[in-house]
Enzyme design. Structure first.
Site, PDB file in Angstrom:
ATOM      1  N   CYS A  36      -0.628   3.098   8.273  1.00 22.48           N
ATOM      2  CA  CYS A  36       0.667   2.724   7.697  1.00 22.48           C
ATOM      3  C   CYS A  36       1.796   3.453   8.424  1.00 22.48           C
ATOM      4  CB  CYS A  36       0.690   3.069   6.209  1.00 22.48           C
ATOM      5  SG  CYS A  36       2.289   2.777   5.421  1.00 22.48           S
ATOM      6  N   CYS A  60       4.599   4.703   6.090  1.00 25.47           N
ATOM      7  CA  CYS A  60       4.228   5.903   5.338  1.00 25.47           C
ATOM      8  C   CYS A  60       4.297   7.163   6.193  1.00 25.47           C
ATOM      9  CB  CYS A  60       2.806   5.770   4.802  1.00 25.47           C
ATOM     10  SG  CYS A  60       2.464   4.262   3.885  1.00 25.47           S
ATOM     11  N   ASP A  61       3.809   7.081   7.441  1.00 23.96           N
ATOM     12  CA  ASP A  61       3.584   8.279   8.241  1.00 23.96           C
ATOM     13  C   ASP A  61       4.411   8.382   9.522  1.00 23.96           C
ATOM     14  OD1 ASP A  61       1.597   9.031   6.401  1.00 23.96           O
ATOM     15  OD2 ASP A  61       0.118   7.797   7.424  1.00 23.96           O
TER      16      ASP A  61
END
Length: 313
Positions: A136, A139-140
């Protein structure tokens, strides 16, 4: 006396398909509860920008997820934040087993559990998840600002996430096993014109390497001549498709060879009263708009099913 604890419809999963089903179920005056173990929107929250939702030129996945949730709340849809651990089909009603031991019963069930990212299955992948290996970018991606990353894949998701990472990383390599992308032409043009992105055609990863700080490199193999190379990188982002989350699908329900549930035009499975929508369902296109369409169809079909059940038809 009718059983007041018996629901008309239980929806499992709070993505676009699940929430659309919830909205239509409320409009049909069904006693409904939607069960979601995570945050509203499901995989939507892992998408940076959505540009193909009709009527909205561009919106972040997280914002669209909020809109789904708010729309459902406006119809007073009951939402339960728990994990479903099992489904027991029955002739009179279906039973839903929750992680806290509680049981819910319903005339109809809509499975909207979606899918999970596929893994490469190579050395170093599982060991370094969260230490440089990610599925993701939204997300990261922040953790790789001004660093080098490798993206694996050649479809829409891989290219969308590569473009997102190019806003943060100093260099993005896309490793694709073929000599042409499968993604839409608009995304391909954007990627090929992005200066921070380098495409490694006919390339697969065979190993992810790391030190005490996390991922520091990968070993690649050329699919044409078999030669191997080492590439230094701070992170690896894998976008090679999804696998259906079919762990809750009752035994005896028809699925294809890849684990996707087979349903009719009403999104109903071969188990009466159990419907399936979104990425769990066997179909040609897996998009937000098709998941929402499934949710509409399944809820309308479920309403008809419940009405017949109550009338004894």
């Amino acid at each position: 006396m009718p059983d007041s604890s018996l629901h008309d419809l239980i929806i499992i999963g709070g993505g676009p398909g699940g929430y659309t089903a919830g909205i239509y179920a409320q409009r049909a005056a069904l006693k409904t509860v939607l069960i979601e173990k995570g945050i509203p929107g499901g995989q939507l929250n892992n998408t940076d920008e959505v540009e193909n939702w009709p009527g909205t030129e561009k919106i972040s996945g997280a914002d669209l997820a909020i809109q789904f949730s708010q729309h459902a709340a406006a119809y007073d849809l009951a939402v339960l934040n728990r994990e479903v651990v099992g489904i027991e089909p029955g002739r009179n009603h279906h039973t839903i087993l929750l992680d806290n031991g509680e049981k819910l019963t319903s005339h109809a069930v809509i499975l909207a559990t979606g899918g999970s990212p596929k893994k490469l299955g190579i050395p170093g992948e599982d060991q370094n998840y969260g230490r440089g290996v990610s599925y993701c970018a939204v997300c990261d991606g922040f953790f790789f600002r001004n660093k080098t990353v490798v993206v694996v894949g050649g479809g829409d998701s891989a290219l969308e996430e590569s473009l997102y990472l190019a806003k943060l990383a100093k260099r993005v390599y896309i490793a694709h096993r073929r000599d042409a992308f499968r993604a839409g032409m608009i995304l391909q043009k954007r990627v090929l014109h992005e200066e921070r992105i380098t495409v490694l055609w006919n390339t697969v990863l065979t190993e992810i390497q790391a030190d005490a700080q996390g991922v520091n490199g990968v070993i690649t193999r050329n699919t044409m001549d078999g030669t191997t190379s080492a590439l230094a990188t701070d992170g690896v982002f894998v976008f090679i498709g999804f696998e259906p989350n079919n762990g809750l699908v009752p035994a005896g329900t028809k699925m294809n060879a890849n684990g996707y549930v087979i349903a009719d035009e009403k999104c109903e499975t071969n188990t009466p009263g159990i419907f399936v929508v979104g990425d769990l369902k066997e179909k040609y296109a897996k998009q937000i708009v098709t998941a929402a369409a499934d949710g509409c169809t399944a809820a309308l079909a479920a309403a008809h099913y419940v009405e017949n059940k109550k009338s004894g038809a």
